[in-house]
Enzyme design. Structure first.
Site, PDB file in Angstrom:
ATOM      1  N   ARG A 189     -11.666   5.954  10.344  1.00 52.39           N
ATOM      2  CA  ARG A 189     -11.227   4.570  10.273  1.00 52.39           C
ATOM      3  C   ARG A 189     -12.327   3.659   9.705  1.00 52.39           C
ATOM      4  NH1 ARG A 189      -6.702   1.808   9.470  1.00 52.39           N
ATOM      5  NH2 ARG A 189      -6.647  -0.167  10.559  1.00 52.39           N
ATOM      6  N   SER A 229       0.838  -1.192   0.000  1.00 52.01           N
ATOM      7  CA  SER A 229       0.000   0.000   0.000  1.00 52.01           C
ATOM      8  C   SER A 229       0.884   1.257   0.000  1.00 52.01           C
ATOM      9  CB  SER A 229      -0.924  -0.056   1.215  1.00 52.01           C
ATOM     10  OG  SER A 229      -1.947   0.888   1.116  1.00 52.01           O
ATOM     11  N   HIS A 235      -8.056  -5.244  -0.118  1.00 52.44           N
ATOM     12  CA  HIS A 235      -6.762  -4.597   0.100  1.00 52.44           C
ATOM     13  C   HIS A 235      -6.045  -5.169   1.326  1.00 52.44           C
ATOM     14  CE1 HIS A 235      -3.812  -1.479  -0.390  1.00 52.44           C
ATOM     15  NE2 HIS A 235      -4.059  -0.933   0.778  1.00 52.44           N
ATOM     16  N   ASP A 236      -6.819  -5.546   2.318  1.00 53.71           N
ATOM     17  CA  ASP A 236      -6.262  -6.114   3.543  1.00 53.71           C
ATOM     18  C   ASP A 236      -5.413  -7.361   3.302  1.00 53.71           C
ATOM     19  OD1 ASP A 236      -6.714  -4.594   5.706  1.00 53.71           O
ATOM     20  OD2 ASP A 236      -8.393  -5.761   6.511  1.00 53.71           O
ATOM     21  N   ASP A 279      -8.790  -6.575  -4.445  1.00 56.01           N
ATOM     22  CA  ASP A 279      -8.400  -5.266  -3.913  1.00 56.01           C
ATOM     23  C   ASP A 279      -8.982  -4.188  -4.831  1.00 56.01           C
ATOM     24  OD1 ASP A 279      -7.198  -2.973  -3.009  1.00 56.01           O
ATOM     25  OD2 ASP A 279      -5.151  -3.780  -3.020  1.00 56.01           O
TER      26      ASP A 279
END
Lengths: 386, 196
Positions: free
Chosen positions: A227, A157, A355-356, A322
């Site tokens: 968040r 990232s 994405h994680d 992602d």
């Protein structure tokens, strides 16, 4: 808390701190009169000093990439699945360096640090920092540790963007760049999500123009919201569906606006934990650094020209679900690298987690990194910089 | 090393820029780099092969050839290679076009469906050809676009591709005068070097 330290863990680690009493000029035109970086190292720097691997962290990461700070720590460092004895980035072979970036909130100089010019914390006066600034500051730390050239600079990232920046700005100082779930620059959609997060923070009545510490408070609700929005973009629709679906927190619909769906309580929980550990001004800075990142900009908006500066080999990795930094963005990097005649390998890992995924021990992903780092460890290369 | 790779290597100039479509475990590129100082990249979509390439330091890019090569359209390679994959792609004619757009030359190898054993299987037995070399059943074969040497050359004429070299061999990459006289009947594998 670990009952015992697993054998493939780097074990108990202690962060170190280095002060640099030299002014650091920044892209924004201002400079820091001096700065401190907090870092951790795992493994041993060999006599040739050619086995160092720099780990660059993403938006909310820090220097604690592997191991435990103590037996009371609940979870190990953020990339412990990848770093340790016998792990893909094998600390039996590599000397791994991870630091907290400038502007961070885990010990390195940042908005919460004391501004020597005013005697109070920087707060909103902390200068804007960019990926290029981070690379310069990381190079200072490398100098201090006696590392002329990294075997690899690695990141996912925003961390991947730092690896890219290293390859172009300091080409002689790395042999490999491992760029995971990154992009050559953000899209409008990416920037839009960041702006929502920033607005949530800045519109919180406890933000106080960024001087919340002096008011003995912090914009907790804003950070929570920031968040929550971010977290949605880190997961895929599928992953969220599989994990939570439309499951209810209670047995029946309550016909009110309280938390009822599992996904709601999950996001609230994630937001809550995050708001207790992360600094709001740092969040603003990190998202801005993301927005501003544009590798080609300094090279006539020509990504190929940018990569012609690079001397290292590249491994580019993306994940199929992602959508924050999609596979297509990684392929932009790859085609530009091939056109610039750089050595590059690319894998698009099938993974449901969005994405994680870059933080998770997905078997094919781990196998790939292992293969690449095996190759780095085994390759012969000239001692003098090319 | 696979004998077909030896033939392909003869046709690639030292120090040139090579793209290998369906590069497998990267053997050809590794040898080309070692023996001829070639700068090469492979395209592959098998995860196991990709790891193998990475382990031996071969540049490999994960990509499905059926998606075409549009992403590489700005590239310029000296030679684009595709070994025994032409019959397995969805659009063989388009991929040949693209190979010669991004490459000055291309090298293509394919199994010859005009070989007498294939003719025997279809003509006399009335069954789709199967052999050790082409072991799949009609319903599970990845090979969806078989052609004969005559078919391939007809396509080259239609597209105005210039044939720079041709080599015809059996499955062990051996050749003989009879095979060279009647390639479409006697060769099992054809290897072509083309340009526009």
């Amino acid at each position: 808390m670990p009952d015992s330290i697993p054998p493939d863990s780097v074990g108990i680690v202690t962060p170190q701190r280095q002060r640099f009493d030299l002014p650091l000029p920044l892209d924004c035109g201002r400079s820091l009169p001096g700065f401190e970086l907090v870092y951790e190292t795992y493994g041993t720097l060999n006599a040739q000093r050619d086995n160092a691997v720099l780990i660059c962290h993403a938006l909310s990461g820090n220097h604690h990439a592997a191991g435990y700070h103590g037996m009371e720590e609940r979870k190990p460092g953020w990339w412990d699945v990848c770093i340790g004895p016998g792990k893909p980035i094998d600390t039996n072979r590599f000397f791994v360096l991870a630091l907290n970036n400038l502007g961070g909130c885990d010990g390195s100089t940042g908005p919460s640090s004391l501004n020597p010019a005013t005697g109070r914390s920087y707060g909103p006066d902390f200068p804007m920092v960019t990926t290029a600034d981070w690379v310069r500051s990381q190079a200072c730390l490398a100098d201090h540790l006696g590392i002329d050239r990294f075997a690899a600079v690695v990141g996912g990232s925003l961390g991947g963007m730092q690896a890219l920046q290293w390859s172009v700005d300091l080409p002689q100082r790395l042999r490999h760049a491992v760029v995971i779930a990154a992009a050559p620059k953000l899209t409008a959609q990416n920037i839009a999500f960041n702006e929502v997060a920033r607005q949530a923070i800045m519109k919180d009545p406890d933000f106080h123009g960024g001087r919340y510490l002096e008011h003995g408070t912090y914009p907790k609700q804003g950070l929570r919201l920031a968040r929550m929005v971010g977290h949605i973009t880190y997961l895929s629709d599928d992953a969220m569906g599989q994990k939570f679906g439309r499951e209810l927190h209670s047995d029946t619909l309550r016909y009110d606006f309280g938390t009822q769906f599992q996904i709601e309580s999950y996001l609230n929980y994630q937001g809550e934990i995050f708001s207790e550990r992360f600094d709001a001004n740092t969040y603003l800075h990190m998202t801005r650094a993301l927005d501003y990142f544009d590798l080609a900009k300094a090279h006539g908006d020509d990504l190929v020209a940018a990569f012609r500066q690079a001397r290292c080999s590249f491994l580019v990795v993306s994940f199929t679900t992602d959508w924050r930094f999609s596979s297509a963005r990684s392929r932009e990097l790859v085609t530009a690298l091939v056109e610039a005649e750089r050595n590059v390998s690319y894998a698009d890992i099938e993974a449901a987690q969005g994405h994680d995924a870059f933080l998770l021990p997905i078997p094919r992903y781990m196998e790939l990194l292992r293969a690449y780092f095996d190759r780095i460890a085994n390759e012969s290369w000239p001692v003098a910089a090319a | 090393m696979r004998p077909d790779l030896g033939i392909i290597m003869e046709w690639i100039a030292a120090g040139s820029r090579v793209l290998d479509l369906g590069c497998g475990d990267g053997t050809l590129l590794a040898e080309l780099t070692r023996q001829k100082g070639v700068h090469g990249w492979g395209i592959e979509n098998n995860p196991h092969d990709i790891s193998h390439c990475i382990a031996q330091g071969v540049n490999v890019i994960e990509h499905d050839l059926d998606q075409g090569l549009a992403e590489f359209r700005t590239q310029r390679f000296d030679t684009v290679v595709m070994s025994l994959a032409l019959q397995a792609v969805r659009f063989p004619d388009l991929i040949l076009d693209e190979m010669l757009q991004i490459g000055r030359e291309c090298i293509v190898t394919f199994p010859n469906f005009g070989h007498w054993s294939c003719r025997h299987d279809i003509g006399l037995r009335g069954r789709m050809p199967r052999s050790d070399f082409l072991p799949h059943e009609w319903y599970n074969t990845p090979n969806i676009h078989f052609c004969t040497i005559a078919d391939f050359e007809a396509l080259c004429r239609k597209k105005n591709f210039q044939i720079l070299n041709q080599r015809v061999v059996d499955r062990h990459y051996r050749s003989n005068p009879l095979m060279r006289r009647w390639p479409n009947l006697l060769a099992e594998i054809a290897i072509y070097r083309l340009t526009r």
